[in-house]
Design an enzyme around this catalytic site. Structure first.
Site, mmCIF file in Angstrom:
data_model
loop_
_atom_site.group_PDB
_atom_site.id
_atom_site.type_symbol
_atom_site.label_atom_id
_atom_site.label_comp_id
_atom_site.label_asym_id
_atom_site.label_seq_id
_atom_site.Cartn_x
_atom_site.Cartn_y
_atom_site.Cartn_z
ATOM 1 N N LYS A 1 9.130 10.903 -0.617
ATOM 2 C CA LYS A 1 8.388 10.260 0.479
ATOM 3 C C LYS A 1 9.361 9.527 1.420
ATOM 4 O O LYS A 1 9.300 9.680 2.639
ATOM 5 C CB LYS A 1 7.384 9.266 -0.112
ATOM 6 C CG LYS A 1 6.637 8.438 0.909
ATOM 7 C CD LYS A 1 5.905 7.260 0.267
ATOM 8 C CE LYS A 1 5.962 6.077 1.162
ATOM 9 N NZ LYS A 1 5.427 4.855 0.620
ATOM 10 N N LEU B 1 0.835 -1.211 0.000
ATOM 11 C CA LEU B 1 0.000 0.000 0.000
ATOM 12 C C LEU B 1 0.868 1.259 0.000
ATOM 13 O O LEU B 1 2.058 1.201 0.314
ATOM 14 C CB LEU B 1 -0.903 -0.031 1.236
ATOM 15 C CG LEU B 1 -1.883 -1.219 1.259
ATOM 16 C CD1 LEU B 1 -2.388 -1.504 2.664
ATOM 17 C CD2 LEU B 1 -3.052 -0.958 0.310
ATOM 18 N N PRO B 2 0.247 2.424 -0.307
ATOM 19 C CA PRO B 2 1.081 3.626 -0.457
ATOM 20 C C PRO B 2 1.804 4.081 0.824
ATOM 21 O O PRO B 2 3.000 4.337 0.786
ATOM 22 C CB PRO B 2 0.083 4.691 -0.920
ATOM 23 C CG PRO B 2 -1.057 3.935 -1.520
ATOM 24 C CD PRO B 2 -1.126 2.646 -0.764
ATOM 25 N N LYS C 1 15.078 0.235 5.229
ATOM 26 C CA LYS C 1 14.650 0.816 3.951
ATOM 27 C C LYS C 1 14.895 2.329 3.925
ATOM 28 O O LYS C 1 15.413 2.873 2.945
ATOM 29 C CB LYS C 1 13.167 0.503 3.744
ATOM 30 C CG LYS C 1 12.498 1.196 2.585
ATOM 31 C CD LYS C 1 12.850 0.584 1.260
ATOM 32 C CE LYS C 1 12.207 1.379 0.118
ATOM 33 N NZ LYS C 1 12.686 0.952 -1.180
ATOM 34 N N THR D 1 6.320 0.672 1.978
ATOM 35 C CA THR D 1 7.329 1.478 2.681
ATOM 36 C C THR D 1 6.578 2.499 3.527
ATOM 37 O O THR D 1 5.889 3.372 2.984
ATOM 38 C CB THR D 1 8.229 2.236 1.685
ATOM 39 O OG1 THR D 1 8.873 1.286 0.841
ATOM 40 C CG2 THR D 1 9.281 3.049 2.425
HETATM 41 P P1 NAD Z 1 0.844 2.343 -6.102
HETATM 42 O O1 NAD Z 1 0.283 3.647 -5.695
HETATM 43 O O2 NAD Z 1 1.053 2.036 -7.547
HETATM 44 O O3 NAD Z 1 -0.040 1.135 -5.488
HETATM 45 C C1 NAD Z 1 -0.712 1.187 -4.269
HETATM 46 C C2 NAD Z 1 -2.038 0.463 -4.438
HETATM 47 O O4 NAD Z 1 -2.721 0.431 -3.178
HETATM 48 C C3 NAD Z 1 -2.986 1.150 -5.423
HETATM 49 O O5 NAD Z 1 -3.415 0.228 -6.406
HETATM 50 C C4 NAD Z 1 -4.136 1.619 -4.538
HETATM 51 O O6 NAD Z 1 -5.384 1.642 -5.207
HETATM 52 C C5 NAD Z 1 -4.098 0.592 -3.436
HETATM 53 N N1 NAD Z 1 -4.792 1.013 -2.218
HETATM 54 C C6 NAD Z 1 -4.723 2.194 -1.566
HETATM 55 N N2 NAD Z 1 -5.511 2.182 -0.477
HETATM 56 C C7 NAD Z 1 -6.085 0.957 -0.419
HETATM 57 C C8 NAD Z 1 -7.000 0.327 0.470
HETATM 58 N N3 NAD Z 1 -7.471 0.974 1.528
HETATM 59 N N4 NAD Z 1 -7.385 -0.932 0.205
HETATM 60 C C9 NAD Z 1 -6.903 -1.585 -0.868
HETATM 61 N N5 NAD Z 1 -6.035 -1.050 -1.760
HETATM 62 C C10 NAD Z 1 -5.645 0.211 -1.527
HETATM 63 O O7 NAD Z 1 2.242 2.214 -5.314
HETATM 64 P P2 NAD Z 1 3.451 1.222 -5.630
HETATM 65 O O8 NAD Z 1 4.420 1.875 -6.558
HETATM 66 O O9 NAD Z 1 2.897 -0.125 -5.966
HETATM 67 O O10 NAD Z 1 4.160 1.200 -4.199
HETATM 68 C C11 NAD Z 1 3.595 0.513 -3.109
HETATM 69 C C12 NAD Z 1 4.528 0.642 -1.928
HETATM 70 O O11 NAD Z 1 5.824 0.125 -2.275
HETATM 71 C C13 NAD Z 1 4.771 2.098 -1.478
HETATM 72 O O12 NAD Z 1 4.823 2.141 -0.096
HETATM 73 C C14 NAD Z 1 6.118 2.451 -2.123
HETATM 74 O O13 NAD Z 1 6.812 3.436 -1.386
HETATM 75 C C15 NAD Z 1 6.824 1.116 -2.079
HETATM 76 N N6 NAD Z 1 7.864 0.927 -3.107
HETATM 77 C C16 NAD Z 1 7.641 1.304 -4.392
HETATM 78 C C17 NAD Z 1 8.646 1.106 -5.356
HETATM 79 C C18 NAD Z 1 8.440 1.513 -6.795
HETATM 80 O O14 NAD Z 1 9.425 1.550 -7.549
HETATM 81 N N7 NAD Z 1 7.221 1.809 -7.232
HETATM 82 C C19 NAD Z 1 9.868 0.540 -4.986
HETATM 83 C C20 NAD Z 1 10.044 0.127 -3.668
HETATM 84 C C21 NAD Z 1 9.039 0.329 -2.733
#
Ligand code: NAD
Length: 299
Positions: free
Chosen positions: A248, A67-68, A173, A98
């Protein structure tokens, strides 16, 4: 009893490919996201779609969340209609988002109070690593929970490190990404200075990539086009790892540093610079695009 039935909640850029790798590995997956299209994409890939958290966690042995931010993780686990209130007793929780250390530890305590083991398992490796199942997992939590989680994590990642008790995965992290944010600015400053001094970027790369200036920001994610063909600089800084995401993580590092009462002056400066780049409208760019601001490019 080995884990076969898993709920996956949060099917964004990272969650989707991670969930697909678990399906490929033969786990029975039930998925939920507030975005219906994301659920449908995973249903087409072989998952069972759910229309609520309660439905997603029914009968499962493990729950994975991607999740975000902390507020989402807290509400998904602890909310009235959340995971803890609906999951079968004894299920294992894996949060790979994260988030801030304090929220991570608070959710872990809430899970333990309800009789559930939980690990925080944030990742490094980006969308490419998620697709290729080569993510690095930094795990915080009890040894027993770490051992139980391994058969799942091994299907989504390559390096799985137990960093200590609850919240220590998140601590690892944000420390790592503070280094990353600072080092990308350092490498960018060096390449801009080289330009002004009449030193070709490729020459600086050939020398520094084999000298004491060597670091990941230079050799894997070089902020100028040319020396590292796969780096985002070669595709006009299309992310990759977006400025907004780096910001973030830097903010999480500064929040943690303040709470811990320590000074991280370069971390603070990196946070300020990425903050400026973000409010100037470049949050979607790859974080190596910060070189444009340092060079003073018109954007
Ligand atoms: P994203 O925004 O693409 O995905 C998050 C998902 O969570 C979305 O599909 C959203 O609709 C869903 N969501 C939000 N609230 C919700 C709820 N209450 N119930 C169900 N679903 C819900 O983000 P991401 O890029 O997939 O990143 C996710 C996590 O991983 C973050 O914390 C980010 O910091 C971390 N991260 C991302 C990357 C990257 O390169 N994108 C790399 C390492 C870590």
């Amino acid at each position: 009893m080995s884990i076969t039935k898993v709920a996956f909640i949060g099917l964004g850029n990272m969650g989707k490919p991670m969930a697909k790798n678990l399906i490929k590995a033969g786990f029975s997956l039930t998925v939920f996201d507030v975005v219906k299209d994301a659920v449908e994409e995973l249903t087409a890939a072989g998952a069972k779609g759910a229309s609520s958290i309660a439905e997603a966690v029914k009968g499962v042995q493990a729950v994975i969340t991607m999740l975000p931010a902390g507020a989402h993780v807290s509400s998904v686990y602890r909310g009235e209609n959340g995971v803890i209130a609906n999951v079968p007793k004894g299920a294992l929780f894996i949060d790979s988002s994260t988030i801030d250390v304090a929220t991570s530890r608070a959710v872990n305590v809430a899970a333990a109070e309800a009789g559930m083991e939980m690990i925080d398992a944030p990742v490094s490796g980006g969308v490419g690593g998620a697709e290729a199942a080569t993510l690095t997992f930094m795990v915080g939590g009890a040894e027993s929970a770490f051992e139980r989680s391994k058969p799942l994590l091994e299907k989504m990642g390559k390096n799985i490190v137990h960093a200590g008790g609850p919240g220590n995965g998140q601590a690892a992290k944000i420390c790592n990404n503070m280094i990353l944010g600072i080092s990308m600015i350092a490498v960018s400053e060096a390449f801009v200075l080289a330009e002004k001094l009449g030193l070709e970027a490729q020459k600086l790369f050939d020398i520094s990539s084999k000298s004491s200036g060597q670091c990941w920001s230079m050799t894997s994610y070089c902020p100028v086009p040319g020396p590292v063909p796969a780096s985002p600089a070669n595709r006009d800084y299309k992310a990759g790892f977006a400025v907004a995401m780096q910001l973030k993580d830097l903010r999480l590092s500064q929040e943690a540093a303040q709470k811990a009462g320590i000074a991280t002056p370069l971390g603070a400066e990196a946070t300020a610079l990425y903050g400026l780049f973000d409010v100037a409208g470049h949050g979607h760019l790859d974080f190596s695009g910060i070189i444009k601001m340092i060079r003073g490019d018109k954007m």
